[in-house]
Design an enzyme around this catalytic site. Structure first.
Site, mmCIF file in Angstrom:
data_model
loop_
_atom_site.group_PDB
_atom_site.id
_atom_site.type_symbol
_atom_site.label_atom_id
_atom_site.label_comp_id
_atom_site.label_asym_id
_atom_site.label_seq_id
_atom_site.Cartn_x
_atom_site.Cartn_y
_atom_site.Cartn_z
ATOM 1 N N ASP A 162 -0.342 -5.108 -0.687
ATOM 2 C CA ASP A 162 -0.424 -6.501 -0.419
ATOM 3 C C ASP A 162 0.230 -7.634 -1.248
ATOM 4 O O ASP A 162 0.750 -7.536 -1.691
ATOM 5 C CB ASP A 162 -2.042 -6.092 -1.729
ATOM 6 C CG ASP A 162 -2.304 -7.742 -2.189
ATOM 7 O OD1 ASP A 162 -3.121 -8.968 -0.644
ATOM 8 O OD2 ASP A 162 -3.223 -7.615 -2.496
ATOM 9 N N ASP B 14 -7.993 7.643 18.725
ATOM 10 C CA ASP B 14 -8.685 8.452 18.351
ATOM 11 C C ASP B 14 -9.542 9.268 18.874
ATOM 12 O O ASP B 14 -10.362 8.714 19.777
ATOM 13 C CB ASP B 14 -9.412 7.166 17.657
ATOM 14 C CG ASP B 14 -10.564 7.156 16.535
ATOM 15 O OD1 ASP B 14 -9.936 8.120 15.183
ATOM 16 O OD2 ASP B 14 -11.655 7.331 16.220
ATOM 17 N N ASP C 129 -3.558 2.281 16.884
ATOM 18 C CA ASP C 129 -4.633 3.532 17.170
ATOM 19 C C ASP C 129 -5.205 2.964 18.228
ATOM 20 O O ASP C 129 -6.137 1.325 17.777
ATOM 21 C CB ASP C 129 -5.184 3.668 15.384
ATOM 22 C CG ASP C 129 -5.684 4.990 15.413
ATOM 23 O OD1 ASP C 129 -5.952 5.142 15.963
ATOM 24 O OD2 ASP C 129 -5.369 5.171 13.856
ATOM 25 N N ASP D 146 -1.838 -5.337 3.811
ATOM 26 C CA ASP D 146 -1.829 -6.997 4.544
ATOM 27 C C ASP D 146 0.080 -6.208 5.245
ATOM 28 O O ASP D 146 0.708 -5.776 5.560
ATOM 29 C CB ASP D 146 -2.619 -8.110 4.075
ATOM 30 C CG ASP D 146 -1.731 -8.769 3.575
ATOM 31 O OD1 ASP D 146 0.028 -8.717 3.105
ATOM 32 O OD2 ASP D 146 -2.269 -9.236 2.229
ATOM 33 N N HIS E 273 -4.591 10.163 7.256
ATOM 34 C CA HIS E 273 -5.896 8.836 5.970
ATOM 35 C C HIS E 273 -6.950 10.086 6.021
ATOM 36 O O HIS E 273 -8.101 9.786 5.994
ATOM 37 C CB HIS E 273 -5.883 7.733 6.980
ATOM 38 C CG HIS E 273 -6.386 8.293 8.359
ATOM 39 N ND1 HIS E 273 -5.725 8.580 9.182
ATOM 40 C CD2 HIS E 273 -8.070 7.642 8.670
ATOM 41 C CE1 HIS E 273 -6.527 8.606 10.405
ATOM 42 N NE2 HIS E 273 -7.332 7.942 10.067
ATOM 43 N N ASP E 274 -7.108 11.475 6.541
ATOM 44 C CA ASP E 274 -8.406 12.197 7.120
ATOM 45 C C ASP E 274 -8.195 13.010 6.225
ATOM 46 O O ASP E 274 -9.582 14.004 5.985
ATOM 47 C CB ASP E 274 -8.900 12.184 8.585
ATOM 48 C CG ASP E 274 -9.314 10.947 9.596
ATOM 49 O OD1 ASP E 274 -10.069 9.946 8.838
ATOM 50 O OD2 ASP E 274 -8.939 11.362 10.450
ATOM 51 N N GLU F 157 -5.985 12.773 19.320
ATOM 52 C CA GLU F 157 -6.190 12.585 18.365
ATOM 53 C C GLU F 157 -7.730 13.637 18.769
ATOM 54 O O GLU F 157 -8.508 13.296 19.155
ATOM 55 C CB GLU F 157 -7.128 11.952 17.078
ATOM 56 C CG GLU F 157 -8.101 12.754 15.934
ATOM 57 C CD GLU F 157 -9.116 12.448 15.275
ATOM 58 O OE1 GLU F 157 -9.261 12.623 14.157
ATOM 59 O OE2 GLU F 157 -9.746 11.415 16.426
ATOM 60 N N ASP G 82 -5.450 -10.117 -2.572
ATOM 61 C CA ASP G 82 -7.124 -10.024 -3.038
ATOM 62 C C ASP G 82 -7.540 -8.553 -3.173
ATOM 63 O O ASP G 82 -8.300 -8.504 -2.658
ATOM 64 C CB ASP G 82 -7.511 -10.649 -1.331
ATOM 65 C CG ASP G 82 -6.620 -9.771 0.002
ATOM 66 O OD1 ASP G 82 -5.934 -8.459 -0.069
ATOM 67 O OD2 ASP G 82 -7.076 -9.712 1.317
ATOM 68 N N ASN H 211 -1.489 -10.672 -0.784
ATOM 69 C CA ASN H 211 -1.912 -12.198 -0.671
ATOM 70 C C ASN H 211 -2.464 -12.014 -2.071
ATOM 71 O O ASN H 211 -3.350 -12.648 -2.260
ATOM 72 C CB ASN H 211 -2.330 -13.096 0.073
ATOM 73 C CG ASN H 211 -3.625 -12.106 0.619
ATOM 74 O OD1 ASN H 211 -3.288 -10.909 0.563
ATOM 75 N ND2 ASN H 211 -4.379 -12.642 1.365
HETATM 76 C C1 GLC Z 1 -10.919 9.930 13.968
HETATM 77 C C2 GLC Z 1 -10.765 8.707 12.245
HETATM 78 C C3 GLC Z 1 -11.237 8.672 11.329
HETATM 79 C C4 GLC Z 1 -12.396 8.169 11.477
HETATM 80 C C5 GLC Z 1 -13.071 8.626 12.871
HETATM 81 C C6 GLC Z 1 -14.331 8.177 13.497
HETATM 82 O O1 GLC Z 1 -11.478 11.243 12.808
HETATM 83 O O2 GLC Z 1 -8.798 9.491 11.866
HETATM 84 O O3 GLC Z 1 -10.767 8.012 10.193
HETATM 85 O O4 GLC Z 1 -13.767 8.467 10.780
HETATM 86 O O5 GLC Z 1 -11.861 9.055 13.998
HETATM 87 O O6 GLC Z 1 -13.456 6.962 14.072
HETATM 88 CA CA CA Z 2 -3.255 -9.146 1.490
#
Ligand code: GLC
Ligand code: CA
Length: 597
Positions: free
Chosen positions: A64, A243, A141, A72, A371-372, A297, A68, A66
């Protein structure tokens, strides 16, 4: 002057030839302008995206700038030298586009604008230039199965049945009765249709009710997406991760889910009738015009995976599957941990089958975290203090020695672990929160769910990156959007920089080692000692070289029955200072050996 230029040119050519890399970073990725990739020589089908190590950054949690509390683009810009120091080739950024953040950017309200919290288009341009200057490619993405309900297209679409944008989404007029059953992965009541009063109709949403599904049957929608892709490619972006791209095609008569899917809605959604036709069209109209990489994905089976990625299909370069990361959960559950745990033989089996499937055609990918997913250390290694470092290096060794493009998740290079929240109030992820509501509503076992979430929840891997031992791990001077893992005092970049043997420095060395040894990228993979429940062993072979990788996944000593004479093998790499030539491996020991001919 000319001859000096020529001399410099030949030196550059010599250097380029000495460092085997398929293609170089183009300053402009328009196909006709790029330099031809280096000749294939002994390795057919060489491509830069096969040789790349991809580093995934979740921008919300990286840095981050700034105060908040939200990561970013300027934060990433500040840390470009760190990213470069890792020895990675490609950065994949989770969505950075305008979004009301119902699902942290996977609900896009403007595909051509930067999310306000993340910065401006000027910041983006600077970030891209900064990456290219350092020889790093940038992959964004693409979230095109659905948009945000706050996207202008949806705002228009819901106004009236004859609005020009009406057919940008899937609608079901209420006078036809209740729509055919569709489930939503995120909705708090699980229903994939949402009633919308202004037009007395329901709209379809596979994910949250703020993520209406786009109607790809409408050629205008497809053209909008292609034109948006061109916009980013013309800026110089090097590729897209796509995605849930296998969900884009829907039969507009919404038939009941066929029995063959056994109630698996994800599989059913991924089998839409025109999905390959649409992706081929996207390839023809856009992707084929640029030197970019594409990764879908797509949680599909092996055969369909080939339909997405085989070169002669002219669709995508790669997809990632879910078979590996799905192990150890109770089937069709909300990621409830199987008390029996997961078996190493099942794990080996998955990765070996996927390797075999791509041995001749197509190209494979490998990942253990994103991230999932939760943190790979907690899920596949051990986050106990005595095993954290070695087991994190073991998993890194696995990822960087497979015949597949590795997708490596930020923070895994530090050995970051799950935060394991006790209370639902600490979670920010819509998936965890709405699953909790559903289970509560159904009178299910909430305690079991919360315990499983400590291992499985997505927020475990979304906690802020740990830069140093100062307040909030140096991530922000404000209040972080998601709690920082309290172990940041010891697990952080600053501490690991100082230690030559840290997981961070191990990752850096191994990323370079992989690149310098094409056998690890392209070499034939053979599983050794398949039934061993402790050790994952395999060989990699190319051009007369044969490497043996030994990975002890257990917190106790173990050995593998490899059939090779290890006393003459040369240790090339490992996570312990010593390797015992009788083949006994220490807990979580990883070693790469060169077998003599
Ligand atoms: C994909 C993404 C996930 C998101 C989902 C809906 O699985 O990786 O993070 O929540 O699609 O877009
Ligand atoms: Ca920020």
């Amino acid at each position: 002057m000319r001859s000096v230029n020529f001399l410099i040119f030949s030196i550059i050519l010599t250097i380029a030839a000495a460092f085997p890399a398929a293609g170089q970073k183009p300053s402009n990725n328009k196909k006709q302008n790029t330099r031809k990739p280096a000749p294939a020589e002994t390795i057919p089908g060489r491509k830069w995206w096969k040789e790349a190590v991809v580093y995934q950054i979740y921008p919300r949690s990286f840095k981050d700038s700034n105060g908040d509390g939200v990561g970013d683009l300027r934060g990433i810009i500040q840390k470009l030298d760190y990213i470069k120091s890792l020895g990675i080739d490609v950065v994949w950024l989770n969505p950075i586009f305008a979004s009301p953040n119902d699902d942290n950017g996977y609900d896009i309200s403007d595909y051509r604008a930067i999310m306000k919290e993340f910065g401006t288009m000027k910041d983006f341009d600077e970030l891209l230039a900064g990456m290219h200057k350092r020889g790093i490619r940038l992959v964004l993405d693409l979230v095109a199965n659905h948009s945000s309900d706050e996207h202008r297209w949806f705002q228009e679409s819901r106004k009236s049945r004859d609005n020009p944008y009406r057919d940008y989404y899937h609608w079901w007029p209420a006078e036809k009765g209740t729509p055919p059953k569709r489930v939503s992965f995120f909705d708090e009541n699980g229903d994939g249709w949402r009633y919308d009063a202004p037009t007395n109709s329901y709209y379809l949403h596979y994910f949250s009710r703020k993520q209406p599904d786009l109607n790809w049957e409408n050629p205008k929608v497809r053209q909008e997406i292609y034109s948006m892709l061109r916009f980013w490619f013309d800026k110089g972006v090097d590729g897209f991760r796509m995605d849930v791209i296998h969900f884009i095609s829907k039969d507009p008569s919404y038939p009941p889910i066929p029995a063959e899917f056994g109630g698996d809605w994800g599989k059913f959604y991924g089998s839409g009738p025109r999905r390959h036709e649409y992706i081929q069209e996207m390839n023809r109209e856009v992707l084929s015009k640029y030197d970019v990489m594409t990764i879908g994905e797509a949680g599909v089976g092996m055969q369909d995976a080939h339909n997405f990625v085989d070169a002669d299909r002219k669709e995508l370069n790669m997809i990632y599957h879910f078979e590996g990361v799905g192990l150890g959960y109770l089937p069709n559950s909300k990621k409830i941990i199987d008390p029996a745990g997961w078996k190493l033989t099942d794990f080996k089996n998955v990765y070996t089958r996927w390797d075999a499937s791509f041995a001749e055609k197509g190209w494979n990918t490998v990942y253990l975290g994103n991230h999932d997913q939760p943190r790979m250390l907690t899920r596949w290694g051990s986050d106990a203090p005595e095993w954290r470092e070695v087991s994190s290096k073991l998993l890194t060794t696995f990822l960087l020695t497979q015949r597949a493009t590795p997708y490596y998740y930020f923070g895994d290079e530090l050995g970051m672990s799950n935060i394991k929240f006790d209370r639902i109030e600490d979670y920010r992820d819509i998936e965890s929160i709405n699953w909790y509501k559903q289970i509560k509503e159904a009178g299910g076992d909430l305690r079991q769910f919360l315990e499983s979430q400590k291992i499985a929840a997505r927020d475990n891997s979304r906690t802020p990156f740990q830069w140093d031992a100062t307040t909030n791990a140096g991530f922000t001077s404000g209040t972080p959007w998601l709690k920082v893992n309290p172990n940041y005092k010891t697990i952080n970049v600053a501490a690991e920089e100082k230690n030559a043997n840290s997981p961070l420095n191990y990752f850096r060395r191994l990323a370079r080692f992989r690149k310098a040894n094409p056998v690890l990228i392209y070499g034939k993979y053979t599983l050794v000692d398949a039934p061993n429940e402790s050790v994952y062993a395999y060989t990699r072979e190319l051009d007369g070289r044969k490497l043996l990788v030994l990975l002890n996944f257990k917190d106790r000593e173990a050995s593998a029955d490899t059939g090779f004479d290890l006393s003459r093998a040369k240790v090339l790499f490992g996570n312990y200072p010593n390797f015992s030539k009788d083949g006994r491996l220490k807990p979580y020991q990883a070693v790469i050996l060169e077998l003599s001919k």
